[in-house]
Write a protein that holds these residues in place. Structure first.
Motif, short mmCIF file in Angstrom:
data_model
loop_
_atom_site.label_atom_id
_atom_site.label_comp_id
_atom_site.label_asym_id
_atom_site.label_seq_id
_atom_site.Cartn_x
_atom_site.Cartn_y
_atom_site.Cartn_z
N VAL A 20 38.11 52.93 37.43
CA VAL A 20 38.43 51.49 37.38
C VAL A 20 37.20 50.71 36.93
O VAL A 20 37.29 49.81 36.08
CB VAL A 20 38.92 51.00 38.75
CG1 VAL A 20 39.02 49.48 38.79
CG2 VAL A 20 40.28 51.61 39.07
N ALA A 24 36.73 48.57 33.53
CA ALA A 24 36.36 47.15 33.57
C ALA A 24 35.12 46.88 32.74
O ALA A 24 35.04 45.88 32.01
CB ALA A 24 36.15 46.71 35.02
N ALA A 158 34.14 49.04 41.62
CA ALA A 158 35.42 48.41 41.26
C ALA A 158 35.34 46.89 41.32
O ALA A 158 35.54 46.20 40.32
CB ALA A 158 36.54 48.93 42.17
N ILE A 162 35.00 44.29 37.98
CA ILE A 162 36.23 43.51 37.76
C ILE A 162 35.92 42.02 37.84
O ILE A 162 36.41 41.22 37.02
CB ILE A 162 37.31 43.92 38.78
CG1 ILE A 162 37.83 45.33 38.46
CG2 ILE A 162 38.46 42.93 38.77
CD1 ILE A 162 38.77 45.88 39.51
N SER A 188 29.07 37.77 40.42
CA SER A 188 29.83 38.95 40.82
C SER A 188 29.09 39.75 41.89
O SER A 188 29.68 40.26 42.85
CB SER A 188 30.10 39.85 39.60
OG SER A 188 30.76 39.13 38.59
#
Length: 495
Positions: A20, A24, A158, A162, A188
């Motif tokens: 994942v 991303a 993840a 993302i 983030s």
């Protein structure tokens, strides 16, 4: 649940999280390339290279120390809290110091990498993420050492990428391209940190990070420092081709190269997922003197890594041009670099478990020597090849480097531990890969006319399906059948 099933379950979750995260990051590179251009993507790559190398220095090898020492204190909550708290405090102050140094020297760093004002701003903005990323990794490793790897994978592999992708799209629409490049990275990291922070409480209590009176114990520190050097060199190797391209060319050239490196990195993600689960297993078996079982786990994991890596290798080797064209028509010229980098990633994936085995069996100095020699060799190869071949030279240097490093690690594990990664069952993924590649050439010509990203996506489906069918026809090994039966039993009980 036996060891094989436990490793498979943990590695399966890790692999899912890494997949994942890699998707991303791949999409992030795609968005930046499409919306902002190769120059902006090169600026991002150079800035993130500087920051991730700095993060390793801030971590000081303490992430590895947590994996080694926390399990021994699993049944002593006070000792466990003291150990984790002292490590977190030391890393906190180190990360703040390194953040301030990068803020102070962002202009000279940007100039050394042939970047201008935008690269200087990117380094300064991304540096703000260092304390939060370091804390998130240490919290995750503390929980992993107590048998719960999921928060670490979710936060670092993840959630963070993302959020980076989401905020980049949001800032691009709301504030423009420069804001989209500069601000989402630190934002983030902050959100990921606040997500993982409360999840450490059941393991270590609420740690008073600032003002903690404990100091890192000497055995912990002496164990950590060689790993800091190894990790620092390894991270430098990971980004050295990008940084030397910046020094010898310009950010736009780096922007062409970075998507190929990021795409080939999907192959390497398989190793990272399994190595995280294998490290404490190897350490436990070595401490118990059960090296024959360690060798069996080593061969098993090497086979699984190769089995999962081959379909991506086939896609990148057979259709490098269409894969790179997903980033934009101008990126097709990086297709040869993708092929070379994919070969390097496969070598790193299959033989990389040897590095984990050496590190967890008391050969930290040898690991450091390997990393230092590899770094010097990589610098030499890049100095020779990049001026002559450009991005293909950087990619060829990576391939030659990992070929020689793989041979060295293979010989070291064999001579020191009497172990090797080869087994008779390895012929199955190799035969399945060869059969899938051969069958790919018999597809109707209309298949190759599929537009845009549809061709690589369809090709991966075809290659993956044919690969899986051939593997099943060749027959599953006892280990795979045992794992499937165990998971069927678990699913039946849950149903």
């Amino acid at each position: 649940m036996n060891r094989n099933v436990s490793i498979a379950a943990g590695a399966g979750f890790s692999l899912g999280g890494f997949f994942v995260g890699q998707v991303a990051r791949f999409l992030y590179s795609l968005v930046v390339a499409r919306l902002l251009g190769a120059d902006a993507l090169g600026t991002y790559a150079l800035a993130i290279a500087v920051v991730q190398i700095a993060e390793v220095a801030a971590m000081a090898g303490l992430d590895s120390a947590l994996l080694r020492f926390v399990p021994a204190a699993r049944h002593d909550p006070v000792r466990r809290t003291e150990l984790i708290g002292s490590v977190v405090k030391m890393a906190l102050w180190l990360s703040i110091a390194i953040f301030l140094l990068l803020e102070l020297f962002s202009a000279p760093v940007a100039a050394a990498l042939h970047g201008g004002r935008l690269l200087q701003l990117a380094v300064a903005c991304y540096a703000a993420a260092i304390p939060f990323n370091v804390a998130s990794m240490l919290y995750g490793n503390a929980m992993q050492a107590c048998g719960n790897i999921r928060p670490k994978i979710i936060a670092t592999q993840a959630l963070n990428p993302i959020l980076l992708l989401f905020f980049t799209l949001l800032f691009s629409m709301a504030f423009g391209s420069e804001a989209a490049l500069l601000f989402p990275f630190a934002l983030s990291a902050v959100i990921s940190y606040f997500w993982i922070r409360p999840r450490l409480f059941p393991v270590a209590g609420m740690l008073p990070e600032v003002g903690w009176n404990g100091a890192v114990e000497r055995p912990v520190l002496f164990y950590a420092l060689p790993f800091m050097a190894v990790s620092f060199i390894s991270m430098s190797m990971h980004w050295l081709d990008v940084m030397m391209l910046g020094m010898l060319t310009d950010p736009a050239t780096v922007g062409l190269y970075h998507p190929a490196a990021r795409t080939a990195g999907l192959i390497r993600a398989v190793l990272v997922a399994f190595a995280g689960m294998a490290a404490p297993v190897f350490a436990e078996l070595h401490a118990a003197g059960r090296m024959e079982e360690a060798g069996r786990v080593y061969r098993l994991l090497s086979r699984w890594v190769l089995t999962l890596a081959i379909p991506l290798l086939l896609l990148f080797a057979l259709l490098p041009g269409p894969v790179m064209a997903v980033f934009g028509s101008s990126f097709s010229k990086a297709a040869p670099a993708l092929v070379l980098l994919s070969g390097a990633a496969l070598l790193q994936a299959f033989f990389g478990m040897a590095a984990t085995l050496l590190a967890m069996t008391g050969h930290a100095r040898l690991s450091l020597m390997n990393a230092a020699a590899a770094l010097l060799l990589q610098v030499l190869l890049n100095l020779i090849l990049i001026p002559r071949m450009g991005i293909e030279g950087a990619a060829l240097g990576s391939l030659l480097l990992f070929l020689m490093l793989s041979v060295a690690r293979l010989l070291e594990v064999r001579s020191l531990l009497g172990l090797h990664p080869f087994s008779k069952a390895l012929f199955k993924p190799l035969a399945a890969g060869a059969g899938s590649a051969l069958g790919f050439f018999f597809l109707p010509p209309v298949f190759y006319t599929l537009p845009g990203a549809l061709l690589p996506a369809a090709a991966l489906c075809v290659l993956g399906l044919s690969y899986a069918v051939i593997l099943l026809l060749l027959g599953l090994e006892e280990d795979e059948r045992e794992i499937i039966l165990q998971f069927r039993s678990l699913l039946g009980r849950k149903g």
